[in-house]
Design a protein around this motif. Structure first.
Motif, PDB file in Angstrom:
ATOM      1  N   LYS A 151      -7.103 -33.347   4.355  1.00  0.00           N
ATOM      2  CA  LYS A 151      -6.570 -33.915   3.117  1.00  0.00           C
ATOM      3  C   LYS A 151      -7.372 -35.156   2.702  1.00  0.00           C
ATOM      4  O   LYS A 151      -7.691 -35.347   1.528  1.00  0.00           O
ATOM      5  N   GLU A 152      -7.752 -35.969   3.689  1.00  0.00           N
ATOM      6  CA  GLU A 152      -8.497 -37.194   3.385  1.00  0.00           C
ATOM      7  C   GLU A 152      -9.874 -36.858   2.800  1.00  0.00           C
ATOM      8  O   GLU A 152     -10.346 -37.509   1.869  1.00  0.00           O
ATOM      9  N   GLN A 155      -9.460 -35.869  -0.721  1.00  0.00           N
ATOM     10  CA  GLN A 155      -9.220 -37.033  -1.590  1.00  0.00           C
ATOM     11  C   GLN A 155     -10.522 -37.775  -1.901  1.00  0.00           C
ATOM     12  O   GLN A 155     -10.698 -38.309  -2.992  1.00  0.00           O
ATOM     13  N   GLN A 156     -11.422 -37.789  -0.905  1.00  0.00           N
ATOM     14  CA  GLN A 156     -12.718 -38.438  -1.162  1.00  0.00           C
ATOM     15  C   GLN A 156     -13.524 -37.684  -2.206  1.00  0.00           C
ATOM     16  O   GLN A 156     -14.160 -38.265  -3.073  1.00  0.00           O
ATOM     17  N   PRO A 159     -10.883 -37.675  -6.092  1.00  0.00           N
ATOM     18  CA  PRO A 159      -9.898 -38.770  -6.003  1.00  0.00           C
ATOM     19  C   PRO A 159      -8.736 -38.615  -6.974  1.00  0.00           C
ATOM     20  O   PRO A 159      -7.667 -39.171  -6.743  1.00  0.00           O
ATOM     21  N   MET A 161      -6.966 -36.068  -7.443  1.00  0.00           N
ATOM     22  CA  MET A 161      -5.971 -35.062  -7.037  1.00  0.00           C
ATOM     23  C   MET A 161      -4.751 -35.711  -6.383  1.00  0.00           C
ATOM     24  O   MET A 161      -4.874 -36.573  -5.525  1.00  0.00           O
ATOM     25  N   ASN A 162      -3.581 -35.263  -6.817  1.00  0.00           N
ATOM     26  CA  ASN A 162      -2.329 -35.696  -6.213  1.00  0.00           C
ATOM     27  C   ASN A 162      -2.046 -34.761  -5.043  1.00  0.00           C
ATOM     28  O   ASN A 162      -1.805 -33.575  -5.247  1.00  0.00           O
ATOM     29  N   THR A 163      -2.122 -35.266  -3.818  1.00  0.00           N
ATOM     30  CA  THR A 163      -2.000 -34.372  -2.670  1.00  0.00           C
ATOM     31  C   THR A 163      -0.593 -34.348  -2.065  1.00  0.00           C
ATOM     32  O   THR A 163      -0.244 -33.405  -1.360  1.00  0.00           O
ATOM     33  N   ASP A 164       0.213 -35.391  -2.338  1.00  0.00           N
ATOM     34  CA  ASP A 164       1.472 -35.515  -1.597  1.00  0.00           C
ATOM     35  C   ASP A 164       2.740 -35.287  -2.397  1.00  0.00           C
ATOM     36  O   ASP A 164       3.657 -34.638  -1.946  1.00  0.00           O
ATOM     37  N   TYR A 324      -2.987 -32.828 -10.863  1.00  0.00           N
ATOM     38  CA  TYR A 324      -3.833 -33.879 -11.460  1.00  0.00           C
ATOM     39  C   TYR A 324      -3.024 -34.602 -12.537  1.00  0.00           C
ATOM     40  O   TYR A 324      -3.179 -34.302 -13.737  1.00  0.00           O
TER      41      TYR A 324
END
Ligand code: FAD
Length: 416
Positions: A151-152, A155-156, A159, A161-164, A324
């Motif tokens: 997931k990290e 995100q890199q 950036p 993207m809403n992951t949680d 997003y």
């Protein structure tokens, strides 16, 4: 005359305000007879004619197209290219294609704008993680570049993207660095131009009405421009292949459904890779003009209207805005649909059939653009040699009798 594109020809033509470029292909009337008629002037059909002329020396070929070149799914798709399929047979086919993509602009001397910006497939639950990791291992065993992103790491790379904080949290992804996108029209035009130069007749506004056979052998095609005799006919008409096959008495295991896409207003560069999610049916990349190119899922019913249901767009936009949130206030410029032909195992058919001289290339469903050069290349071999290339042997019609299906539902573009 071979139409060469180079810095010098562009400079020379700039002096005459680009009025002197030669026509990219002729517009001939059909002859009475061809060695091979290809029905369907999309990327796969035009590519087949190109490879038939280039690699097998056949010259008396026609491509007949009911509308304009690339006006079918070739010109309507979201252009995602990858080869990270699960089963060996599919992996070999799509990887063959990806390798051809990597040299296609050189081969055609025409820029198909193939951009290897990587393709990400998101995992949203435990099942996705297991399935995607299994696929990565299978890909690696087949020598295909495919890796797991945490997931990290996602995100890199993305950036925005809403992951949680969403219905289906992002737990990881597969990533194929050699995947990417290309310019769809350029693919059709590039193949058409080079096929035309080798003598292939490309006949637009010529609809095939009936495939005629006699005593189990192909006779020719009844078209809106009259009857054309042929020794061999290759049907590459995507969503309309099933209908055409029936005119020859062949029943194919295909369903035709609308698949939709949208583009947004153009914005500054914000996403430099391709992100796909089959769980929420949304995939996105950014075009060179800055528009977000967004793909949706198929309608749940068969149809031939190139539109698709509004509920599908709503679902897609909902998923996009969840993934997003920054896109929440963007305007959509256009929406359209194409008719995709889907096999029960979500794999294509590249095959001869019981009628001597009749061949089919279809069933690409939601994901055939990526296969364009590879499919065309092995289909040309199949037509020229009357037998499959070893790469497409598993994709013959026999598999629906033997039961040896190539079940690629998990790796297809969207679940269907
Ligand atoms: C919205 C959408 C998004 C997609 N996204 C992707 C993606 O991101 N990546 C990917 O790999 N794939 C994608 N696809 C799938 C991909 O577009 C197709 O699998 C591929 O383009 C098929 O190419 P083709 O040449 O076989 O078909 P087409 O380009 O559809 O060509 C077939 C041609 O046959 C012609 N035809 C039909 N009937 C007749 C007739 N009776 N006589 C003469 N001509 C006829 C049609 O007019 C058409 O031009 C998508 C498809 C859609 C609709």
């Amino acid at each position: 005359m071979k139409k060469k594109y180079s810095i010098f020809s562009i400079a020379k033509n700039a002096l005459s305000s680009h009025q002197e470029w030669p026509k990219m292909w002729r517009s001939p009337e059909p002859r009475e007879f061809y060695d091979v008629i290809i029905i369907g002037g999309g990327g796969h059909g035009l590519g087949t004619a190109y490879y038939l002329a280039k690699e097998f020396g056949l010259k008396n070929i026609a491509v007949i197209e009911k509308g304009w070149l690339g006006g079918g799914n070739t010109g309507r798709n979201t252009t995602i290219i990858r080869s990270n399929y699960l089963w060996d047979d599919s992996a070999h086919l799509y990887e063959h294609s990806l390798k051809l993509w990597e040299n296609l602009s050189n081969d055609l001397n025409y820029n198909v704008m193939f951009s290897q910006r990587g393709v990400m497939n998101l995992a949203h639950n435990e099942h996705d993680i297991k399935e995607i990791k299994r696929r990565i291992s299978a890909n690696n065993l087949n020598g295909i570049d495919s890796l797991w992103l945490s997931k990290e790491e996602i995100q890199q790379k993305v950036p925005i993207m809403n992951t949680d904080n969403l219905r289906y949290p992002v737990l990881g992804a597969s990533f194929q660095p050699r995947g990417g996108v290309a310019r769809h029209d350029a693919v059709a035009w590039g193949f058409a131009m080079r096929a035309d130069e080798m003598g292939v007749d490309i006949i637009q506004n010529c609809e095939a009405h009936q495939i005629k056979t006699k005593n189990g052998k192909i006779e020719g095609v009844e078209t809106s421009k009259g009857f054309i005799r042929a020794n061999k006919v290759g049907v590459v008409a995507s969503g309309h292949t099933g209908v055409l096959a029936e005119t020859a008495g062949v029943r194919l295991p295909l369903q035709s459904k609308p698949l939709q896409a949208l583009v947004s207003e153009p914005i500054k560069p914000i996403i430099d890779t391709v992100v796909m999610s089959s769980a929420v049916h949304a995939y996105v990349s950014q075009s060179d003009k800055g528009e977000l190119v967004i793909g949706a899922g198929t309608d749940s019913y068969n149809s031939f209207t190139q539109r698709g249901g509004f509920d599908v767009i709503e679902d897609t936009i909902r998923a996009m805005v969840e993934l997003y949130p920054v896109f929440g206030k963007m305007k959509m410029l256009r929406q359209w649909g194409g008719i995709v032909d889907i096999c029960p195992d979500a794999s294509p058919i590249i095959s001869k059939c019981d009628i001597d001289g009749l061949f089919f290339n279809c069933g690409w469903g939601t994901g055939g653009f990526k296969a364009t050069p590879g499919s065309a290349n092995v289909f040309a071999h199949t037509i020229a040699k009357n037998q499959p290339h070893h790469i497409n042997a598993a994709f013959s019609l026999d598999r629906f009798v033997s039961g040896k299906l190539v079940d690629e539902h998990g790796a297809a573009a969207v679940a269907h």
